[in-house]
Design a protein around this motif. Structure first.
Motif, PDB file in Angstrom:
ATOM      1  N   ASP A 124      61.963  17.258 -25.963  1.00  0.00           N
ATOM      2  CA  ASP A 124      62.385  17.781 -24.664  1.00  0.00           C
ATOM      3  C   ASP A 124      63.870  17.490 -24.470  1.00  0.00           C
ATOM      4  OD1 ASP A 124      62.739  15.129 -23.535  1.00  0.00           O
ATOM      5  OD2 ASP A 124      60.555  15.013 -23.396  1.00  0.00           O
ATOM      6  N   SER A 125      64.405  17.922 -23.341  1.00  0.00           N
ATOM      7  CA  SER A 125      65.857  17.847 -23.153  1.00  0.00           C
ATOM      8  C   SER A 125      66.363  16.410 -23.161  1.00  0.00           C
ATOM      9  CB  SER A 125      66.262  18.547 -21.853  1.00  0.00           C
ATOM     10  OG  SER A 125      65.626  17.948 -20.736  1.00  0.00           O
TER      11      SER A 125
ATOM     12  N   SER B 272      69.690  22.647 -18.772  1.00  0.00           N
ATOM     13  CA  SER B 272      69.828  24.098 -18.620  1.00  0.00           C
ATOM     14  C   SER B 272      69.420  24.830 -19.891  1.00  0.00           C
ATOM     15  CB  SER B 272      71.268  24.458 -18.234  1.00  0.00           C
ATOM     16  OG  SER B 272      72.176  24.253 -19.306  1.00  0.00           O
ATOM     17  N   LEU B 273      69.693  24.234 -21.059  1.00  0.00           N
ATOM     18  CA  LEU B 273      69.265  24.848 -22.310  1.00  0.00           C
ATOM     19  C   LEU B 273      67.738  24.836 -22.425  1.00  0.00           C
ATOM     20  CD1 LEU B 273      71.900  23.334 -24.780  1.00  0.00           C
ATOM     21  CD2 LEU B 273      71.853  25.651 -23.841  1.00  0.00           C
ATOM     22  N   GLU B 274      67.097  23.801 -21.863  1.00  0.00           N
ATOM     23  CA  GLU B 274      65.638  23.724 -21.878  1.00  0.00           C
ATOM     24  C   GLU B 274      65.027  24.893 -21.125  1.00  0.00           C
ATOM     25  OE1 GLU B 274      61.997  21.070 -22.369  1.00  0.00           O
ATOM     26  OE2 GLU B 274      63.810  21.526 -23.480  1.00  0.00           O
ATOM     27  N   VAL B 275      65.685  25.326 -20.048  1.00  0.00           N
ATOM     28  CA  VAL B 275      65.187  26.447 -19.259  1.00  0.00           C
ATOM     29  C   VAL B 275      65.496  27.767 -19.949  1.00  0.00           C
ATOM     30  CG1 VAL B 275      65.448  27.675 -17.062  1.00  0.00           C
ATOM     31  CG2 VAL B 275      65.350  25.185 -17.096  1.00  0.00           C
ATOM     32  N   SER B 276      66.603  27.824 -20.671  1.00  0.00           N
ATOM     33  CA  SER B 276      67.080  29.097 -21.225  1.00  0.00           C
ATOM     34  C   SER B 276      66.476  29.439 -22.572  1.00  0.00           C
ATOM     35  CB  SER B 276      68.611  29.058 -21.366  1.00  0.00           C
ATOM     36  OG  SER B 276      69.237  28.816 -20.133  1.00  0.00           O
ATOM     37  N   LEU B 277      66.218  28.449 -23.406  1.00  0.00           N
ATOM     38  CA  LEU B 277      65.809  28.711 -24.783  1.00  0.00           C
ATOM     39  C   LEU B 277      64.613  27.848 -25.166  1.00  0.00           C
ATOM     40  CD1 LEU B 277      69.365  28.727 -26.411  1.00  0.00           C
ATOM     41  CD2 LEU B 277      67.880  30.713 -26.146  1.00  0.00           C
ATOM     42  N   PRO B 278      63.694  28.377 -25.984  1.00  0.00           N
ATOM     43  CA  PRO B 278      62.558  27.565 -26.452  1.00  0.00           C
ATOM     44  C   PRO B 278      63.036  26.390 -27.285  1.00  0.00           C
ATOM     45  CG  PRO B 278      62.234  29.910 -26.944  1.00  0.00           C
ATOM     46  CD  PRO B 278      63.641  29.762 -26.491  1.00  0.00           C
ATOM     47  N   ARG B 279      62.213  25.378 -27.372  1.00  0.00           N
ATOM     48  CA  ARG B 279      62.613  24.181 -28.110  1.00  0.00           C
ATOM     49  C   ARG B 279      62.766  24.441 -29.605  1.00  0.00           C
ATOM     50  NH1 ARG B 279      58.713  19.744 -25.030  1.00  0.00           N
ATOM     51  NH2 ARG B 279      59.689  20.004 -22.971  1.00  0.00           N
TER      52      ARG B 279
ATOM     53  N   GLY C 219      78.021  25.323 -11.777  1.00  0.00           N
ATOM     54  CA  GLY C 219      77.225  24.125 -11.912  1.00  0.00           C
ATOM     55  C   GLY C 219      75.790  24.415 -12.288  1.00  0.00           C
ATOM     56  N   TRP C 220      75.051  23.344 -12.558  1.00  0.00           N
ATOM     57  CA  TRP C 220      73.623  23.431 -12.844  1.00  0.00           C
ATOM     58  C   TRP C 220      72.906  22.458 -11.915  1.00  0.00           C
ATOM     59  CZ3 TRP C 220      70.008  26.279 -14.986  1.00  0.00           C
ATOM     60  CH2 TRP C 220      68.767  25.723 -15.269  1.00  0.00           C
ATOM     61  N   LYS C 221      72.039  22.992 -11.066  1.00  0.00           N
ATOM     62  CA  LYS C 221      71.310  22.192 -10.073  1.00  0.00           C
ATOM     63  C   LYS C 221      72.262  21.351  -9.236  1.00  0.00           C
ATOM     64  CE  LYS C 221      67.035  21.708 -12.765  1.00  0.00           C
ATOM     65  NZ  LYS C 221      66.106  20.752 -13.421  1.00  0.00           N
ATOM     66  N   GLY C 222      73.415  21.921  -8.885  1.00  0.00           N
ATOM     67  CA  GLY C 222      74.370  21.225  -8.041  1.00  0.00           C
ATOM     68  C   GLY C 222      75.326  20.330  -8.779  1.00  0.00           C
TER      69      GLY C 222
END
Length: 539
Positions: free
Chosen positions: A196-197, A430-437, A519-522
């Motif tokens: 995971d991230s 953010s990469l975890e949300v955008s691309l599969p592991r 930004g990402w999540k603020g």
């Protein structure tokens, strides 16, 4: 295990004492705080922590309050105040996809030469990828919502890993190599470049700590770092360029900077017919196709001539020449005469003269810096000051500055480690949300691009530490002292529509004193700004 910013948002048992947790891993810190351990004090007084080019002689231990604040920032990351609050009440910008397709001709963020933007959306139970499965790798369809027990176990593991990283960094800062090696051995059991991230970003920081420890083991007798030439990155220039291109295609971070810089250049070029762009530290040509299309669609018509001079430091001339040949063909089809020139020399004040850059009468000059000026930042900032003053003497119509918005240049190692861990954790999230592991693209971005940056921040000192990112307020201060004033940007709506392409509402956009922050999540990640010479300032 889900991305750590999600599962760390669950309540934590109140009995967990973060300070005690880190003290358990780093007893040397307890000795120092209690005033005992004279051997430690004598050693730290006798040894200079940083290389002679740094401005510090000791490294402070981490206050308990900072440990709490840092870990709490992970726990509460999903509840951070969105830096985009100022815009939440605004309209949705008529952002139908058809409308955006019309506008993309003017401010295209993703070059047609390298394919379309890959749009990603996070589903409730799985990740939906709009793109070819071959490009991104198969998506695991077996993911299910974790149970409460699994979540609590993940939280405990995540907190344990964060504490071990902090304790290892503190041991490294105290130069307790035996304790640091022991902690690093435990960390390896919990990190993975395929997990995971949190596991992935922790793996990169563990690699950085490993490199720094290898240098510490060879500390010179005078107490300074021996930045061993053999302990250098094994990543080739071609691999770095490939990773940069993938980052550009799959996330908005690079595209955002390109778009804002191009819009600022076009804004300052209105009514001007002969344009000359000086690109500091040019490494690729991805930025320029969208600029050509925008210039070609100007109400007053395309410019009569465009010159681009790239200051190339890594001698990647052959790769750049290939990209430039493609751009020449595109410029010709758009009716824009274009001329390229490359200067293979390091950017120094002595290079930044009218003669060396072949500046010509009647040309409007633009200076472009994409994540490059931070390489001239030192603790004293003398090098950056001299370069900015030299640029001011050239009298550019605009200076575009795109940088990572982070404080990775503090004088103490532990502070830099904390800041960079928080910063890159947001990016990996953010990469975890955008691309599969299991995406090959994601692995290349993380291993070839971000891991190399992290390693430089964590492992090196002195001239070898070039990833010296600064916050927006520091850039405003330095540019203001050099005689520049911020130029108001008029591309907020374009940037907002650009973000809509990526299909994720966790990216945020804010305007701060004339600068745009992505930004990402603020958590601010990228800063984009444009600057003009302040004629009222003294020479």
């Amino acid at each position: 295990m889900e991305d750590f910013n999600s599962w760390l948002s669950f309540p934590i048992h109140g009995s967990l004492n973060h300070d005690l947790a880190i003290r358990r891993f780093c007893p040397a810190r307890v000795e120092l705080e209690q005033g005992g351990g004279g051997e430690w004090e004598e050693m730290l007084n006798a040894i200079e922590y940083c290389s002679p080019s740094d401005d510090t002689t000791t490294t402070p231990c981490l206050p308990a309050s900072e440990v709490d604040e840092f870990v709490d920032s992970f726990i509460n990351m999903d509840h951070c105040k969105d830096i985009d609050d100022d815009y939440q009440s605004q309209e949705k910008q008529q952002s139908s996809f058809d409308y955006f397709q019309d506008g993309i001709q003017t401010f295209s963020m993703v070059d047609d030469l390298y394919g379309d933007v890959m749009m990603m959306m996070e589903g409730d139970d799985q990740m939906e990828i709009c793109g070819s499965v071959e490009d991104f790798g198969a998506v695991d369809q077996t993911n299910v919502v974790p149970s409460v027990e699994e979540v609590n176990h993940g939280v405990d593991q995540g907190l344990h890993l964060v504490h071990m990283l902090l304790a290892c960094a503190e041991a490294v800062g105290c130069r307790d190599t035996r304790l640091a090696d022991s902690l690093l051995t435990q960390i390896w059991a919990s990190v993975s470049p395929f997990g995971d991230s949190l596991q992935r970003v922790s793996y990169c920081f563990a690699m950085g700590l490993k490199s720094r420890l290898s240098l510490l083991h060879n500390v010179n007798l005078n107490g300074t770092f021996n930045n061993d030439a053999t302990d250098v990155s094994t990543i080739s220039r071609e691999e770095k360029l490939e990773a940069f291109q993938l980052l550009y295609q799959t996330t908005p971070y690079i595209a955002f900077g390109f778009m804002v810089a191009n819009e600022a250049i076009c804004q300052a070029a209105q009514g001007k017919e002969n344009l000359h762009i000086i690109d500091l530290g040019m490494e690729q040509t991805l930025q320029w196709p969208s600029l050509l299309r925008t210039l070609a669609s100007r109400p007053e018509g395309p410019p009569k001539k465009l010159r681009i001079t790239g200051l190339v430091e890594d001698h990647n001339v052959l790769e750049l020449e290939a990209g430039m040949r493609v751009l020449v063909e595109e410029a010709s089809s758009l009716g824009i005469p274009i001329e390229f020139n490359m200067i293979s020399e390091p950017v120094k004040p002595s290079l930044l003269t009218r003669d060396n850059l072949d500046l010509r009468e009647g040309e409007a000059l633009f200076v472009n810096s994409i994540m490059h000026l931070h390489k001239y930042v030192k603790e004293s900032r003398g090098s950056l000051k001299a370069i900015l003053q030299a640029l001011k003497k050239l009298g550019p119509s605009v200076l575009t500055v795109v940088e990572q918005d982070a404080n990775h240049n503090g004088p103490f190692f532990l502070g830099r480690f904390l800041e960079s861990l928080h910063f890159y954790s947001a990016i990996f999230d953010s990469l975890e949300v955008s691309l599969p592991r299991n995406s090959p693209q994601r692995m290349k971005i993380e291993r070839l691009h971000f891991a190399d940056e992290i390693r430089n921040i964590v492992a090196f000192e002195g001239l070898n530490r070039v990833e010296r990112h600064e916050r927006a307020d520091q850039w405003r201060r330095q540019l203001g002292r050099a005689g520049f004033q911020v130029m108001g940007l008029k591309c907020t709506s374009q940037a907002r529509m650009m973000l809509s392409v990526y299909g994720c509402d966790r990216y945020s956009l804010a305007s701060e004193k004339g600068c745009l922050l992505l930004g990402w999540k603020g958590r601010p990640i990228m800063l984009a700004s444009a600057w003009q010479v302040n004629n009222a300032s003294s020479s």
